[in-house]
Design a protein around this motif. Structure first.
Motif, PDB file in Angstrom:
ATOM      1  N   PHE A  43       4.927  11.063 -12.524  1.00 21.28           N
ATOM      2  CA  PHE A  43       5.113   9.628 -12.292  1.00 21.28           C
ATOM      3  C   PHE A  43       5.003   9.425 -10.783  1.00 21.28           C
ATOM      4  CE2 PHE A  43       8.113   6.149 -11.215  1.00 21.28           C
ATOM      5  CZ  PHE A  43       7.312   5.120 -11.667  1.00 21.28           C
ATOM      6  N   PRO A  44       4.035   8.616 -10.343  1.00 18.09           N
ATOM      7  CA  PRO A  44       3.687   8.566  -8.916  1.00 18.09           C
ATOM      8  C   PRO A  44       3.991   7.236  -8.212  1.00 18.09           C
ATOM      9  CG  PRO A  44       1.768   7.998 -10.218  1.00 18.09           C
ATOM     10  CD  PRO A  44       2.954   8.027 -11.161  1.00 18.09           C
ATOM     11  N   PRO A  45       5.251   6.857  -8.061  1.00 16.88           N
ATOM     12  CA  PRO A  45       5.523   5.571  -7.419  1.00 16.88           C
ATOM     13  C   PRO A  45       5.235   5.575  -5.926  1.00 16.88           C
ATOM     14  CG  PRO A  45       7.559   6.769  -7.714  1.00 16.88           C
ATOM     15  CD  PRO A  45       6.489   7.569  -8.404  1.00 16.88           C
ATOM     16  N   GLY A  54       8.097  -2.538 -15.938  1.00 16.29           N
ATOM     17  CA  GLY A  54       6.727  -2.037 -16.126  1.00 16.29           C
ATOM     18  C   GLY A  54       6.639  -0.567 -15.775  1.00 16.29           C
ATOM     19  N   HIS A  55       7.290  -0.196 -14.680  1.00 17.22           N
ATOM     20  CA  HIS A  55       7.308   1.224 -14.321  1.00 17.22           C
ATOM     21  C   HIS A  55       7.988   2.062 -15.402  1.00 17.22           C
ATOM     22  CE1 HIS A  55       7.013  -0.538 -10.103  1.00 17.22           C
ATOM     23  NE2 HIS A  55       5.953   0.235 -10.188  1.00 17.22           N
ATOM     24  N   LYS A  57       7.682   1.797 -18.470  1.00 19.01           N
ATOM     25  CA  LYS A  57       6.673   2.180 -19.458  1.00 19.01           C
ATOM     26  C   LYS A  57       5.961   3.455 -19.012  1.00 19.01           C
ATOM     27  CE  LYS A  57       2.532   0.540 -21.851  1.00 19.01           C
ATOM     28  NZ  LYS A  57       1.673  -0.627 -22.155  1.00 19.01           N
ATOM     29  N   SER A  58       5.584   3.486 -17.742  1.00 15.41           N
ATOM     30  CA  SER A  58       4.888   4.648 -17.208  1.00 15.41           C
ATOM     31  C   SER A  58       5.807   5.875 -17.162  1.00 15.41           C
ATOM     32  CB  SER A  58       4.369   4.303 -15.805  1.00 15.41           C
ATOM     33  OG  SER A  58       3.776   5.419 -15.203  1.00 15.41           O
ATOM     34  N   GLU A 244      -6.111  -0.819 -14.125  1.00 15.90           N
ATOM     35  CA  GLU A 244      -6.813  -1.263 -12.919  1.00 15.90           C
ATOM     36  C   GLU A 244      -7.406  -0.092 -12.145  1.00 15.90           C
ATOM     37  OE1 GLU A 244      -3.555  -1.475 -13.429  1.00 15.90           O
ATOM     38  OE2 GLU A 244      -2.386  -1.175 -11.600  1.00 15.90           O
ATOM     39  N   ARG A 272      -1.063  -1.974 -18.655  1.00 22.37           N
ATOM     40  CA  ARG A 272       0.225  -2.253 -18.023  1.00 22.37           C
ATOM     41  C   ARG A 272       1.098  -3.026 -18.995  1.00 22.37           C
ATOM     42  NH1 ARG A 272      -0.408  -2.514 -12.505  1.00 22.37           N
ATOM     43  NH2 ARG A 272       1.527  -3.642 -12.211  1.00 22.37           N
ATOM     44  N   LEU A 280       5.884  -8.800 -13.058  1.00 22.04           N
ATOM     45  CA  LEU A 280       6.047  -7.364 -12.882  1.00 22.04           C
ATOM     46  C   LEU A 280       5.086  -6.911 -11.791  1.00 22.04           C
ATOM     47  CD1 LEU A 280       6.473  -6.083 -16.557  1.00 22.04           C
ATOM     48  CD2 LEU A 280       8.220  -6.627 -14.861  1.00 22.04           C
ATOM     49  N   LYS A 282       5.642  -5.468  -7.683  1.00 19.18           N
ATOM     50  CA  LYS A 282       6.613  -5.241  -6.608  1.00 19.18           C
ATOM     51  C   LYS A 282       6.450  -6.254  -5.488  1.00 19.18           C
ATOM     52  CE  LYS A 282       5.596  -0.903  -6.353  1.00 19.18           C
ATOM     53  NZ  LYS A 282       5.410   0.469  -5.905  1.00 19.18           N
ATOM     54  N   ARG A 283       5.204  -6.592  -5.200  1.00 17.58           N
ATOM     55  CA  ARG A 283       4.949  -7.519  -4.096  1.00 17.58           C
ATOM     56  C   ARG A 283       5.619  -8.879  -4.374  1.00 17.58           C
ATOM     57  NH1 ARG A 283       1.527 -11.262  -3.527  1.00 17.58           N
ATOM     58  NH2 ARG A 283       0.366 -10.712  -5.396  1.00 17.58           N
TER      59      ARG A 283
HETATM   60  P1  ATP Z   1       3.219  -3.088  -8.616  1.00 19.61           P
HETATM   61  O1  ATP Z   1       2.009  -3.780  -9.122  1.00 19.61           O
HETATM   62  O2  ATP Z   1       4.486  -3.521  -9.268  1.00 19.61           O
HETATM   63  O3  ATP Z   1       3.327  -3.043  -7.131  1.00 19.61           O
HETATM   64  P2  ATP Z   1       2.161  -0.505  -8.504  1.00 19.61           P
HETATM   65  O4  ATP Z   1       1.166  -0.066  -9.491  1.00 19.61           O
HETATM   66  O5  ATP Z   1       1.636  -0.825  -7.179  1.00 19.61           O
HETATM   67  O6  ATP Z   1       3.036  -1.630  -9.135  1.00 19.61           O
HETATM   68  P3  ATP Z   1       3.256   2.057  -8.105  1.00 19.61           P
HETATM   69  O7  ATP Z   1       4.475   2.429  -7.377  1.00 19.61           O
HETATM   70  O8  ATP Z   1       1.955   2.466  -7.556  1.00 19.61           O
HETATM   71  O9  ATP Z   1       3.323   0.506  -8.308  1.00 19.61           O
HETATM   72  O10 ATP Z   1       3.368   2.475  -9.621  1.00 19.61           O
HETATM   73  C1  ATP Z   1       3.727   3.747 -10.055  1.00 19.61           C
HETATM   74  C2  ATP Z   1       3.148   3.947 -11.428  1.00 19.61           C
HETATM   75  O11 ATP Z   1       3.660   2.953 -12.311  1.00 19.61           O
HETATM   76  C3  ATP Z   1       1.645   3.812 -11.420  1.00 19.61           C
HETATM   77  O12 ATP Z   1       1.098   4.888 -12.168  1.00 19.61           O
HETATM   78  C4  ATP Z   1       1.400   2.504 -12.088  1.00 19.61           C
HETATM   79  O13 ATP Z   1       0.189   2.520 -12.795  1.00 19.61           O
HETATM   80  C5  ATP Z   1       2.595   2.362 -13.022  1.00 19.61           C
HETATM   81  N1  ATP Z   1       2.898   0.961 -13.277  1.00 19.61           N
HETATM   82  C6  ATP Z   1       3.116  -0.015 -12.374  1.00 19.61           C
HETATM   83  N2  ATP Z   1       3.300  -1.198 -12.969  1.00 19.61           N
HETATM   84  C7  ATP Z   1       3.219  -0.971 -14.306  1.00 19.61           C
HETATM   85  C8  ATP Z   1       3.328  -1.807 -15.476  1.00 19.61           C
HETATM   86  N3  ATP Z   1       3.560  -3.114 -15.386  1.00 19.61           N
HETATM   87  N4  ATP Z   1       3.187  -1.226 -16.677  1.00 19.61           N
HETATM   88  C9  ATP Z   1       2.962   0.099 -16.783  1.00 19.61           C
HETATM   89  N5  ATP Z   1       2.838   0.935 -15.740  1.00 19.61           N
HETATM   90  C10 ATP Z   1       2.978   0.411 -14.510  1.00 19.61           C
END
Ligand code: ATP
Ligand code: MG
Length: 592
Positions: A43-45, A54-55, A57-58, A244, A272, A280, A282-283
């Motif tokens: 899991f790569p935040p 949303g996270h 789910k991942s 995306e 997502r 959902l 972060k921004r």
């Molecule tokens: P955000 O759009 O909220 O800024 P992000 O994709 O930029 O989200 P990351 O920290 O890069 O945030 O996300 C970590 C992981 O969580 C990534 O693999 C991303 O695809 C997944 N993820 C983020 N938002 C969702 C979502 N709504 N549903 C499922 N997975 C998500």
């Protein structure tokens, strides 16, 4: 789209050999055919905000498949943008993943751990003539890039020699150039139909103190150059990300093909999670926090995991929700009701029952001895015998919910009204004998009589009442603050149609009730421990709570049988009378 539509869509899309989803099918196929020895996910935040549902789910997908297939899952911070990243987020993300119930063991990693290796690989590409330093300005680079319908043009710096590129790249690293002066780009194909392959930027100059590497680096790799290579270093087998990134996959693969990485992970994309009536991203969530539209990342109205936790949502309910929505390749919007159902189901089993009156109406029971109180017994959780019982105090003066009384009720309102006998939960049958009003004509107090033979809430002669009301004793209640939440946004898809999503905030998303009366037991309630206030919903103590001033968040309401009758009536104009009356009776008497 309704909840059930969204549900069946995703089920349909994810129908698979295993009856589970396409990700699990791929993994079990790879294991069966020996393409991988064991599954490794991550899991790569990016540590630039708090995690949201949303996270989750991942997280559940990555940690879930690793556990199911006997592999492992890493937590890796994709910390390549120090301008927006912070230790606070690194800490909160770890806390939230643990809270959700997952464990990365020894595998806590950071892309920044690989900065030297990534740098060396950048030089490798330069040596192979597959990367170059470009001095074009941001605007020029955009113009040279072309459009989706039009091929891009080569940068005038594309033809630099290997030696010149190496020299310039090293000087970028050594801080000889100001931020933005030049970038390192992959040399792929400026005419590619995939914009991500038109010589993507791999490194940029950025003077920002990194939370982990401090001021060691003045150049930082872009997401695309860091992500796949980090996967490869860690031996990730299945790199699961959201849709995306599908257009980035050819670049992900190109980099792995052109670098001497220790392994070759594969990327797979899933949809997502989108939830109605919230955002959902972060921004956007950060903007709500920064501009004071909410009290913080842990505001109970936020879809952040910190907000959901503070609101009283148990992690098990989030995991169940994620399991039910499934993993699909097609985007959909999930109804909030689906999450709420999972929360109710979980809390119905877990939550002890208490009584609290949110909008108190005073009752004096005239034939109850003045100054006397008595102790009655109440069941803590009808779903769990081992939860036992507790003592509650009954007295001559009590409170009931204002909404449970109507002087001149419509048909089908079975609660208190003059002359009608109702049950006080765990106590007695009482009958309203007199209404006291203020000068404005509002009901401010009721006089009642009780039947002492109905102690405990049952009549020895077997006579029935149609409603059971919760109540609070005036002699032994604690004044309590209760925060009731509604959707954060007034529209299902905030900002849709090009508007500013902030304009769609629901001005009524928070209602603070300050004069609630609750059983004394609520003084000991702790944040994170759910309570059902009978007939009202599930609540939990807020961290703002003190024994002198208990504060509760409403996690989720119960389905209100009377409200349902009213809406059905509005819709159908009052048909199907009998059936609804029966429903209403059950609802009012059931107390859950
Ligand atoms: P955000 O759009 O909220 O800024 P992000 O994709 O930029 O989200 P990351 O920290 O890069 O945030 O996300 C970590 C992981 O969580 C990534 O693999 C991303 O695809 C997944 N993820 C983020 N938002 C969702 C979502 N709504 N549903 C499922 N997975 C998500
Ligand atoms: Mg991201």
């Amino acid at each position: 789209m309704t909840g059930s539509d969204a549900q069946s869509d995703s089920n349909c899309d994810s129908s698979s050999d295993s009856g589970q989803d396409f990700v699990r099918d791929i993994i079990s196929g790879d294991l069966r055919d020996g393409r991988v020895a064991s599954v490794v996910t991550r899991f790569p935040p990016e540590p630039n905000g708090y995690l949201h549902i949303g996270h989750a789910k991942s997280i559940c997908l990555n940690f879930g498949v690793a556990a199911e297939f006997g592999g492992r899952c890493h937590l890796r911070f994709d910390d390549t943008n120090p301008a927006r990243e912070d230790q606070e987020y690194i800490d909160s993300i770890q806390r939230d993943v643990r809270w959700l119930g997952f464990d990365w063991g020894d595998h806590l990693h950071y892309a920044s751990d690989y900065f030297q290796q990534l740098y060396d690989w950048a030089e490798h590409l330069i040596q192979a003539g597959k990367a170059y330093v470009d001095d074009l300005s941001v605007e020029d680079m955009r113009a040279y890039r072309g459009t989706v319908t039009e091929a891009g043009r080569d940068s005038p710096f594309r033809g630099r020699s290997v030696d010149e590129n190496l020299d310039l790249f090293r000087r970028m690293r050594d801080g000889e150039f100001p931020d933005g002066a030049c970038v390192l780009r992959a040399k792929i194909d400026m005419a590619s139909g995939n914009m991500n392959l038109r010589d993507p930027v791999l490194y940029r100059i950025l003077r920002a103190t990194h939370p982990r590497t401090g001021d060691d680096w003045r150049i930082y790799p872009n997401y695309d150059f860091a992500h796949g290579q980090s996967d490869a270093i860690e031996g990730i087998t299945h790199s699961l990300c959201t849709l995306e990134f599908a257009d980035h996959r050819p670049l992900y693969d190109w980099l792995l093909e052109n670098l001497p990485t220790p392994s070759t992970p594969r990327q797979y994309e899933f949809a997502r999670l989108n939830l109605a009536y919230t955002v959902l991203s972060k921004r956007r969530l950060m903007q709500l926090v920064d501009d004071g539209h909410v009290t913080g990342w842990d505001d109970p109205r936020m879809p952040s995991l910190a907000g959901l936790r503070r609101r009283g949502v148990p992690p098990e309910a989030i995991r169940e929700f994620v399991a039910r929505i499934g993993v699909a390749r097609a985007d959909s919007i999930i109804e909030m009701a689906q999450l709420e159902n999972c929360i109710r189901e979980n809390l119905n089993k877990a939550a002890q029952r208490r009584m609290a009156v949110l909008n108190p109406l005073k009752i004096v029971i005239e034939n109850y001895p003045e100054g006397e109180t008595e102790i009655l017994s109440a069941v803590n959780n009808p779903e769990d015998e081992t939860a036992g019982t507790r003592d509650i105090i009954f007295s001559r003066e009590i409170f009931i919910e204002h909404e449970d009384f109507m002087e001149d009720p419509p048909r089908k309102f079975f609660r208190m009204t003059p002359g009608r006998e109702v049950r006080l939960r765990y106590a007695y049958f009482i009958t309203c004998t007199e209404i006291i009003k203020n000068d404005a004509g509002e009901v401010v107090e009721l006089r009642c009589t009780y039947d002492p033979a109905t102690r405990g809430g049952n009549a020895p002669d077997g006579r029935k009442v149609k409603a059971t009301l919760h109540w609070a004793s005036a002699a032994a209640s604690v004044k309590t603050e209760i925060r009731v939440y509604d959707h954060l946004f007034a529209k299902p898809d905030p900002g849709a149609g090009g508007g500013d999503f902030v304009d769609d905030l629901n001005p009524a998303s928070l209602t603070v009730l300050t004069g609630c009366m609750a059983e004394p037991a609520v003084r000991d309630a702790e944040p994170g421990i759910p309570i059902q206030f009978e007939r009202q919903g599930y609540f939990c103590a807020d961290p703002d709570s003190t024994p002198d001033h208990p504060v509760f968040n409403r996690t989720v309401g119960l389905r209100d049988a009377w409200a349902r009758v009213q809406t059905q009536d509005q819709k159908k104009g009052g048909g199907q009378q009998k059936q609804k009356e029966k429903k209403q009776r059950n609802g009012a008497d059931g107390g859950t």
